[in-house]
Design a protein around this motif. Structure first.
Motif, short mmCIF file in Angstrom:
data_model
loop_
_atom_site.label_atom_id
_atom_site.label_comp_id
_atom_site.label_asym_id
_atom_site.label_seq_id
_atom_site.Cartn_x
_atom_site.Cartn_y
_atom_site.Cartn_z
N THR A 174 -6.93 -5.16 -11.58
CA THR A 174 -7.51 -6.57 -11.34
C THR A 174 -8.35 -6.05 -10.08
N HIS A 175 -9.32 -7.33 -9.62
CA HIS A 175 -10.23 -7.24 -8.38
C HIS A 175 -9.30 -6.80 -7.32
N SER A 176 -8.23 -7.63 -7.27
CA SER A 176 -7.41 -7.55 -5.88
C SER A 176 -6.77 -5.95 -5.60
N PHE A 177 -6.22 -5.41 -6.81
CA PHE A 177 -5.79 -4.16 -6.85
C PHE A 177 -6.83 -3.04 -6.53
N LEU A 178 -8.04 -3.22 -7.10
CA LEU A 178 -9.20 -2.33 -6.69
C LEU A 178 -9.58 -2.58 -5.03
N LEU A 179 -9.49 -3.80 -4.49
CA LEU A 179 -9.65 -4.04 -3.11
C LEU A 179 -8.52 -3.20 -2.41
N LEU A 180 -7.40 -3.43 -3.00
CA LEU A 180 -6.12 -2.80 -2.20
C LEU A 180 -6.41 -0.80 -2.40
N ARG A 181 -6.95 -0.44 -3.31
CA ARG A 181 -7.26 0.90 -3.62
C ARG A 181 -8.31 1.45 -2.50
N ALA A 182 -9.23 0.37 -2.59
CA ALA A 182 -10.32 0.79 -1.64
C ALA A 182 -9.94 0.87 -0.07
N ALA A 183 -8.87 -0.24 0.35
CA ALA A 183 -8.41 -0.29 1.59
C ALA A 183 -7.49 0.93 1.87
N GLY A 185 0.85 -1.22 -0.01
CA GLY A 185 0.04 -0.03 -0.09
C GLY A 185 0.61 1.38 -0.12
N ASP A 186 1.98 1.10 0.51
CA ASP A 186 2.88 2.56 0.56
C ASP A 186 3.19 2.99 -0.77
N VAL A 187 3.71 2.44 -1.80
CA VAL A 187 3.87 2.78 -3.09
C VAL A 187 2.61 3.36 -3.61
N LEU A 188 1.46 2.84 -3.64
CA LEU A 188 0.21 3.34 -3.95
C LEU A 188 -0.09 4.49 -3.46
N ARG A 189 0.18 4.82 -2.18
CA ARG A 189 -0.04 6.11 -1.56
C ARG A 189 0.72 7.23 -2.10
N ALA A 190 1.94 6.68 -1.99
CA ALA A 190 2.91 7.54 -2.56
C ALA A 190 2.81 8.04 -4.05
N VAL A 191 2.13 7.33 -5.01
CA VAL A 191 1.80 7.85 -6.26
C VAL A 191 0.63 8.50 -6.20
N GLU A 192 -0.20 8.40 -5.50
CA GLU A 192 -1.45 9.19 -5.28
C GLU A 192 -0.79 10.72 -4.50
#
Length: 238
Positions: free
Chosen positions: A225-234, A26-33
């Protein structure tokens, strides 16, 4: 980053950067956003905390974010994802990329929490290999003894890897306590921290603008993917 290099030392090299704890899912996703354009991954969690996903790094690359990896978890992910544009730096990354290292536990170690400064409480196998290679090249040990001590280190649980365990009773192998004492003295007096050396090189090269995305060998279309969308939601980044 965490145990590989202290934040106080890293800030002297890359003063304008923001520094964060070892990377986790989740850290890389948050950094991108959050809008970061360059991410340098050094240390990362893997034991008891979910590791950073390849998928979120792929997401960063698809958004034209420069992602660099070295030393530890960063080197692992860079070796796995360099064909897709992730940049790697340092000897550890190169060894994984070229198939010289294959096991994740080459870079694994036990360390303390943030309050302790992520103090290392074991030695990663890559540093043990490096220290013994320096000893052999300096004529302190033979190639045969080097191989025996590396095998001993490999057989230890990563959290139990300490120089004292690796070289204990080495005189029973060499038949010479003087030779064993010479090796122990050499290891005490020699900097064998390859992970730190790779991190320092990567930070300097980043500070000097020398690191760019690797040449993309494989074009890809990022699939949410579904898993990635779940991570984004989380992570609340939807």
């Amino acid at each position: 980053m965490g145990p590989t290099i202290p934040a106080t030392e890293a800030k002297k090299i890359l003063a304008m950067a923001d520094f964060f704890p070892p990377v986790a899912v989740g850290d890389v996703l948050r950094a991108v956003e959050a809008g970061y354009e360059t991410l340098v991954l050094i240390d990362g969690y893997f034991h008891g905390v979910p590791s950073v996903w390849h998928k979120e790094i792929m997401y960063a690359l698809s958004r034209h974010v420069t992602v660099v990896g070295c030393s530890s978890m960063g080197a692992l992910r860079a070796a796995e994802l360099w064909p897709y544009g992730m940049a790697g730096c340092g000897r550890i990354f190169a060894a994984y990329r070229d198939g010289i290292y294959e096991s994740d536990d080459e870079v694994a170690l036990m360390h303390g929490d943030e309050e302790s400064g992520y103090r290392s409480v074991s030695q990663p196998l890559v540093n043990i290999r490096h220290g013994l290679a320096l000893a052999r090249r300096s004529g302190v040990i033979s190639a045969d003894l080097q191989g025996q001590l590396i095998q001993r280190a490999q057989e230890l649980f990563y959290g139990d890897r300490h120089w004292s365990r690796v070289v204990e009773d080495v005189s029973s192998i060499t038949g010479s306590e003087a030779e064993a004492a010479h090796l122990r003295r050499f290891l005490r007096e020699t900097d064998s921290d390859l992970k730190r050396a790779d991190a320092v090189e990567t930070l300097w090269r980043t500070a000097n603008g020398e690191i760019e995305r690797s040449g993309v060998a494989e074009n890809f279309t990022f699939e949410e993917t579904h898993s990635f969308l779940l991570l984004r939601a989380a992570e609340g980044t939807n």
